[in-house]
Design a protein around this motif. Structure first.
Motif, PDB file in Angstrom:
ATOM      1  N   UNK A 394      43.810   0.345  28.163  1.00  0.00           N
ATOM      2  CA  UNK A 394      43.161   0.037  29.397  1.00  0.00           C
ATOM      3  C   UNK A 394      42.201   1.189  29.826  1.00  0.00           C
ATOM      4  N   UNK A 395      42.441   2.283  29.304  1.00  0.00           N
ATOM      5  CA  UNK A 395      41.560   3.449  29.579  1.00  0.00           C
ATOM      6  C   UNK A 395      40.249   3.254  28.431  1.00  0.00           C
ATOM      7  N   UNK A 396      40.928   3.143  27.140  1.00  0.00           N
ATOM      8  CA  UNK A 396      39.860   3.404  26.080  1.00  0.00           C
ATOM      9  C   UNK A 396      39.266   2.077  25.942  1.00  0.00           C
ATOM     10  N   UNK A 397      39.622   0.949  26.547  1.00  0.00           N
ATOM     11  CA  UNK A 397      38.796  -0.452  26.658  1.00  0.00           C
ATOM     12  C   UNK A 397      38.138  -0.608  27.706  1.00  0.00           C
ATOM     13  N   UNK A 398      38.068   0.514  28.676  1.00  0.00           N
ATOM     14  CA  UNK A 398      37.514   0.412  29.779  1.00  0.00           C
ATOM     15  C   UNK A 398      37.616  -0.565  30.682  1.00  0.00           C
ATOM     16  N   UNK A 399      39.122  -1.202  31.054  1.00  0.00           N
ATOM     17  CA  UNK A 399      39.234  -2.053  31.687  1.00  0.00           C
ATOM     18  C   UNK A 399      39.735  -1.878  33.151  1.00  0.00           C
ATOM     19  N   UNK A 400      40.721  -0.904  33.301  1.00  0.00           N
ATOM     20  CA  UNK A 400      41.141  -0.509  34.646  1.00  0.00           C
ATOM     21  C   UNK A 400      42.265  -1.064  35.090  1.00  0.00           C
ATOM     22  N   UNK A 401      42.984  -1.943  34.517  1.00  0.00           N
ATOM     23  CA  UNK A 401      44.224  -2.447  34.948  1.00  0.00           C
ATOM     24  C   UNK A 401      45.200  -1.341  34.621  1.00  0.00           C
ATOM     25  N   UNK A 402      46.159  -1.326  35.519  1.00  0.00           N
ATOM     26  CA  UNK A 402      47.450  -0.330  35.501  1.00  0.00           C
ATOM     27  C   UNK A 402      48.626  -0.793  36.006  1.00  0.00           C
ATOM     28  N   UNK A 403      49.559  -0.289  35.482  1.00  0.00           N
ATOM     29  CA  UNK A 403      51.196  -0.681  35.975  1.00  0.00           C
ATOM     30  C   UNK A 403      51.310   0.283  37.161  1.00  0.00           C
ATOM     31  N   UNK A 404      50.522   1.047  37.803  1.00  0.00           N
ATOM     32  CA  UNK A 404      50.458   1.587  38.896  1.00  0.00           C
ATOM     33  C   UNK A 404      51.112   3.171  38.748  1.00  0.00           C
ATOM     34  N   UNK A 405      51.008   3.739  37.412  1.00  0.00           N
ATOM     35  CA  UNK A 405      51.466   4.890  37.194  1.00  0.00           C
ATOM     36  C   UNK A 405      50.211   6.024  37.144  1.00  0.00           C
ATOM     37  N   UNK A 406      49.134   5.619  37.264  1.00  0.00           N
ATOM     38  CA  UNK A 406      47.899   6.393  37.302  1.00  0.00           C
ATOM     39  C   UNK A 406      48.026   7.627  38.501  1.00  0.00           C
ATOM     40  N   UNK A 407      48.199   7.340  39.460  1.00  0.00           N
ATOM     41  CA  UNK A 407      48.221   8.272  40.784  1.00  0.00           C
ATOM     42  C   UNK A 407      49.014   9.031  40.637  1.00  0.00           C
ATOM     43  N   UNK A 408      50.075   8.788  40.121  1.00  0.00           N
ATOM     44  CA  UNK A 408      51.411  10.050  39.836  1.00  0.00           C
ATOM     45  C   UNK A 408      51.311  10.969  38.383  1.00  0.00           C
ATOM     46  N   UNK A 409      50.165  10.503  37.876  1.00  0.00           N
ATOM     47  CA  UNK A 409      50.195  11.596  36.799  1.00  0.00           C
ATOM     48  C   UNK A 409      49.915  12.699  36.735  1.00  0.00           C
ATOM     49  N   UNK A 410      50.232  13.819  36.215  1.00  0.00           N
ATOM     50  CA  UNK A 410      49.552  15.078  36.197  1.00  0.00           C
ATOM     51  C   UNK A 410      48.352  15.461  35.776  1.00  0.00           C
ATOM     52  N   UNK A 411      47.513  16.625  35.909  1.00  0.00           N
ATOM     53  CA  UNK A 411      46.364  16.851  35.511  1.00  0.00           C
ATOM     54  C   UNK A 411      46.092  16.634  33.982  1.00  0.00           C
ATOM     55  N   UNK A 412      47.050  17.277  33.060  1.00  0.00           N
ATOM     56  CA  UNK A 412      46.827  16.892  31.561  1.00  0.00           C
ATOM     57  C   UNK A 412      46.944  15.617  31.339  1.00  0.00           C
ATOM     58  N   UNK A 413      47.393  14.857  31.811  1.00  0.00           N
ATOM     59  CA  UNK A 413      47.613  13.383  31.570  1.00  0.00           C
ATOM     60  C   UNK A 413      46.298  12.645  31.994  1.00  0.00           C
ATOM     61  N   UNK A 414      45.867  12.985  33.273  1.00  0.00           N
ATOM     62  CA  UNK A 414      44.718  12.334  33.690  1.00  0.00           C
ATOM     63  C   UNK A 414      43.583  12.748  32.822  1.00  0.00           C
ATOM     64  N   UNK A 415      43.467  13.882  32.290  1.00  0.00           N
ATOM     65  CA  UNK A 415      42.557  14.442  31.210  1.00  0.00           C
ATOM     66  C   UNK A 415      42.330  13.744  30.097  1.00  0.00           C
ATOM     67  N   UNK A 416      43.529  13.245  29.561  1.00  0.00           N
ATOM     68  CA  UNK A 416      43.654  12.386  28.434  1.00  0.00           C
ATOM     69  C   UNK A 416      42.941  11.000  28.607  1.00  0.00           C
ATOM     70  N   UNK A 417      43.433  10.347  29.961  1.00  0.00           N
ATOM     71  CA  UNK A 417      42.568   9.270  30.143  1.00  0.00           C
ATOM     72  C   UNK A 417      41.153   9.266  30.445  1.00  0.00           C
ATOM     73  N   UNK A 418      40.719  10.412  31.026  1.00  0.00           N
ATOM     74  CA  UNK A 418      39.143  10.656  31.188  1.00  0.00           C
ATOM     75  C   UNK A 418      38.636  10.800  29.705  1.00  0.00           C
ATOM     76  N   UNK A 419      39.160  11.405  28.526  1.00  0.00           N
ATOM     77  CA  UNK A 419      38.612  11.437  27.123  1.00  0.00           C
ATOM     78  C   UNK A 419      38.493   9.851  26.614  1.00  0.00           C
ATOM     79  N   UNK A 420      39.536   9.306  26.977  1.00  0.00           N
ATOM     80  CA  UNK A 420      39.956   7.830  26.513  1.00  0.00           C
ATOM     81  C   UNK A 420      38.758   6.815  27.112  1.00  0.00           C
ATOM     82  N   UNK A 421      38.543   6.984  28.144  1.00  0.00           N
ATOM     83  CA  UNK A 421      37.611   6.280  28.861  1.00  0.00           C
ATOM     84  C   UNK A 421      36.257   6.663  28.618  1.00  0.00           C
ATOM     85  N   UNK A 422      35.930   7.944  28.377  1.00  0.00           N
ATOM     86  CA  UNK A 422      34.474   8.223  27.759  1.00  0.00           C
ATOM     87  C   UNK A 422      34.452   8.004  26.193  1.00  0.00           C
TER      88      UNK A 422
END
Length: 454
Positions: A394-422
């Motif tokens: 979802x992040x790499x394909x810039x979709x935005x669908x989520x199973x609901x886990x995104x808000x609960x992720x820690x900072x390192x995991x969020x940065x992984x998704x930031x890099x995938x989105x970019x």
């Protein structure tokens, strides 16, 4: 005269600007500026500073028109913050369409005379010398489609949901822009679950998403030659045919997979189930709205959605993924290989060998990025394979669908998704362009040999 000649030769030669770098630097700068704006107390409802990681995540998601969020767009951000997000979505969507168009013009100028004439005859989309005109057409096309969707949503929000004029106007404007740019940001805490059975909201949004996902070259060619399908380029035909096929297949797959699931489609009437199935088939084209809880879907449904998200939409548009043309090229290469054909023919035209290599390169690098991101999330956030894979795709394909886990992720995991989105937003475009611009003629060939395959 000699002195002047020496001085002219002595001047340092300026290094040529690489288009791919301009795109990357431009988007990176926009994300940093957006992060700074969203961190301000003015951007939050509480008047407090927003965590830098969450601000960076939201800015990246908006500029890259993804839609993944770590903070509730409806409750955390103030009116100013929501407006800032809307501006970033618009700039990100327009930016990628304009950059894709201009990079196409640059590639056209790298062709030889014969190939350039062929390309112009094939595409029939842009006047190669009219860069300003191309940018103007992209912006005008975007604004017209957004205005039409806005006009359809406004009375529905105002009359059916008791929104006052200002609130209905703001919601219609925000969601029309978010839809056309395939962003998936919504002004409701449950995204669009409250409108799951409302075709007057869902279908206009779907239309905007589909049009944005087709890409500007296709829209421009359809506007000019809608009545002459035989004149359509290979790109337009591939985008239209494959997009339609994936929408139908996705609708059938999601609807059938969730038909009896009481937590998703099972709670609705048969007609509403088909509407919801179609809606989510459209969303997998990189839009990111959801009208049911994705986390409550069956795992086999989400795996099919992973595939649809990874493919994405058309090139030169607001959709992400590896693009339907890349998928189609690889499918035709596979079909030709199974038939034992020496060349790949599509719509009675032969596919250039370099296009096959470029498609394979983009697809394999995308697979590597998704696999790496999935493993990183499994290790860093201790997620299962299904959730980690869905979030990474979802992040790499810039979709935005989520199973609901995104808000609960820690900072390192969020940065992984930031890099995938970019990487997912700019990777396929800049990689394909860089490969094409670096194409060079070899002066010699090595002896041929055939290793065992399979």
């Amino acid at each position: 005269m000699a002195t002047r000649a020496v001085d002219r030769r002595a001047r340092p030669r300026m290094r040529p600007v690489r288009p791919a770098r301009v795109v990357v630097y431009g988007f990176a700068a926009a994300i940093l500026i957006g992060t700074g704006v969203l961190m301000l107390p003015l951007s939050s409802r509480t008047g407090a500073w927003t965590n830098p990681v969450d601000a960076l995540f939201t800015a990246t998601s908006a500029i890259c028109v993804t839609g993944l969020t770590t903070l509730d767009t409806a409750t955390h951000w103030s009116g100013f913050g929501q407006a800032a997000i809307l501006v970033m979505i618009q700039l990100g969507g327009l930016g990628i369409m304009i950059f894709a168009t201009l990079l196409g013009l640059i590639l056209a100028r790298r062709f030889t005379v014969r190939r350039r004439i062929t390309a112009i005859a094939e595409s029939s989309t842009l006047d190669r010398s009219d860069v300003r005109g191309a940018i103007r057409r992209v912006a005008l096309t975007s604004l017209v489609i957004e205005a039409i969707v806005f006009a359809l949503l406004l009375p529905r929000f105002a009359l059916a949901y008791d929104h006052d004029v200002w609130l209905a106007t703001w919601h219609a404007l925000f969601h029309s822009v978010s839809a056309f740019n395939n962003a998936g940001f919504a002004l409701y805490s449950d995204n669009l679950i409250g409108f799951a059975a409302d075709p007057w909201i869902c279908l206009p949004l779907c239309a905007a998403i589909i049009l944005g996902g087709l890409g500007f070259p296709v829209l421009h060619e359809l506007r000019r030659q809608f009545s002459w399908p035989r004149r359509w380029s290979m790109n337009t035909r591939l985008v239209l045919v494959v997009s339609a096929a994936l929408l139908v297949v996705g609708t059938i797959y999601i609807t059938a997979g969730e038909w009896s699931n009481p937590a998703t489609l099972g709670a609705y009437s048969p007609g509403e189930r088909v509407l919801i199935g179609f809606f989510h088939s459209v969303q997998t084209r990189t839009a990111g709205f959801n009208s049911v809880d994705i986390g409550l879907m069956a795992e086999h449904t989400r795996i099919g959605m992973d595939v649809l998200m990874f493919i994405g939409g058309g090139p030169g548009g607001t959709a992400g993924g590896i693009k339907v043309t890349t998928f189609a090229v690889l499918a035709f290469v596979l079909l030709a290989e199974l038939r034992g054909e020496r060349v790949v023919n599509i719509f009675r035209k032969q596919l250039a060998p370099e296009v096959m290599r470029q498609a394979l390169t983009v697809a394999l690098i995308a697979v590597a990025a998704v696999v790496t991101g999935t493993i990183a999330l499994m290790v860093i956030a201790d997620l299962g394979l299904d959730a980690a894979l869905f979030e990474s795709v979802s992040a790499f394909a810039t979709v935005g669908l989520t199973t609901g886990i995104t808000p609960g992720l820690g900072a390192p995991a969020k940065l992984v998704l930031v890099l995938l989105m970019f990487l997912g937003r700019l990777g396929p475009l800049t990689l394909g362009t860089a490969i094409a611009l670096r194409e060079r003629k070899e002066l010699f060939e090595y002896p041929k040999e055939r290793p065992a395959v399979g």
